[in-house]
Scaffold this motif. Structure first.
Motif, PDB file in Angstrom:
ATOM      1  N   VAL A  14      11.209  -1.668  18.296  1.00  0.00           N
ATOM      2  CA  VAL A  14      11.560  -1.079  17.001  1.00  0.00           C
ATOM      3  C   VAL A  14      12.215   0.268  17.245  1.00  0.00           C
ATOM      4  O   VAL A  14      11.671   1.117  17.946  1.00  0.00           O
ATOM      5  CB  VAL A  14      10.312  -0.910  16.108  1.00  0.00           C
ATOM      6  CG1 VAL A  14      10.689  -0.259  14.783  1.00  0.00           C
ATOM      7  CG2 VAL A  14       9.627  -2.254  15.888  1.00  0.00           C
ATOM      8  N   ARG A  15      13.394   0.452  16.654  1.00  0.00           N
ATOM      9  CA  ARG A  15      14.122   1.725  16.761  1.00  0.00           C
ATOM     10  C   ARG A  15      14.198   2.331  15.375  1.00  0.00           C
ATOM     11  O   ARG A  15      14.753   1.733  14.457  1.00  0.00           O
ATOM     12  CB  ARG A  15      15.520   1.473  17.332  1.00  0.00           C
ATOM     13  CG  ARG A  15      16.538   2.572  17.123  1.00  0.00           C
ATOM     14  CD  ARG A  15      16.383   3.696  18.137  1.00  0.00           C
ATOM     15  NE  ARG A  15      17.243   4.809  17.821  1.00  0.00           N
ATOM     16  CZ  ARG A  15      18.443   5.021  18.318  1.00  0.00           C
ATOM     17  NH1 ARG A  15      18.967   4.176  19.169  1.00  0.00           N
ATOM     18  NH2 ARG A  15      19.128   6.075  17.965  1.00  0.00           N
ATOM     19  N   TRP A  16      13.613   3.510  15.190  1.00  0.00           N
ATOM     20  CA  TRP A  16      13.604   4.195  13.897  1.00  0.00           C
ATOM     21  C   TRP A  16      14.709   5.229  13.882  1.00  0.00           C
ATOM     22  O   TRP A  16      14.781   6.081  14.755  1.00  0.00           O
ATOM     23  CB  TRP A  16      12.245   4.870  13.688  1.00  0.00           C
ATOM     24  CG  TRP A  16      12.125   5.565  12.367  1.00  0.00           C
ATOM     25  CD1 TRP A  16      12.470   6.856  12.103  1.00  0.00           C
ATOM     26  CD2 TRP A  16      11.637   5.024  11.155  1.00  0.00           C
ATOM     27  NE1 TRP A  16      12.213   7.153  10.802  1.00  0.00           N
ATOM     28  CE2 TRP A  16      11.698   6.039  10.181  1.00  0.00           C
ATOM     29  CE3 TRP A  16      11.151   3.776  10.785  1.00  0.00           C
ATOM     30  CZ2 TRP A  16      11.296   5.848   8.880  1.00  0.00           C
ATOM     31  CZ3 TRP A  16      10.752   3.585   9.477  1.00  0.00           C
ATOM     32  CH2 TRP A  16      10.821   4.615   8.533  1.00  0.00           C
ATOM     33  N   GLY A  17      15.578   5.173  12.892  1.00  0.00           N
ATOM     34  CA  GLY A  17      16.657   6.143  12.755  1.00  0.00           C
ATOM     35  C   GLY A  17      18.010   5.461  12.771  1.00  0.00           C
ATOM     36  O   GLY A  17      18.147   4.309  13.163  1.00  0.00           O
ATOM     37  N   ALA A  18      18.998   6.198  12.329  1.00  0.00           N
ATOM     38  CA  ALA A  18      20.354   5.662  12.253  1.00  0.00           C
ATOM     39  C   ALA A  18      20.858   5.260  13.629  1.00  0.00           C
ATOM     40  O   ALA A  18      20.555   5.911  14.626  1.00  0.00           O
ATOM     41  CB  ALA A  18      21.285   6.699  11.638  1.00  0.00           C
TER      42      ALA A  18
END
Length: 64
Positions: free
Chosen positions: A10-14
């Protein structure tokens, strides 16, 4: 991770398309087997988040 059939990152952020492709490329060299990447880009001002104990839900927007 060595015992898993599939891994979810999971990658959080733009993230740009270029960054997503680069991350997928790097991970494919590091991770044997199947994996998926979920990119989550929070929308500023979105107030539709509910908290019920340990369960969280939120509105999402599809990126295409």
């Amino acid at each position: 991770m060595s015992n898993s059939n599939s891994i979810l990152f999971v990658r959080w952020g733009a993230v740009s398309v270029r960054e997503a492709v680069e991350l997928q490329s790097v991970l494919s060299e590091m991770i044997p087997g199947k994996f998926n990447i979920l990119f989550i880009d929070p929308i500023a001002g979105l107030k539709d988040v509910n908290e019920q104990g340990q369960l969280y839900s939120a509105s999402t927007q599809r990126w295409s």
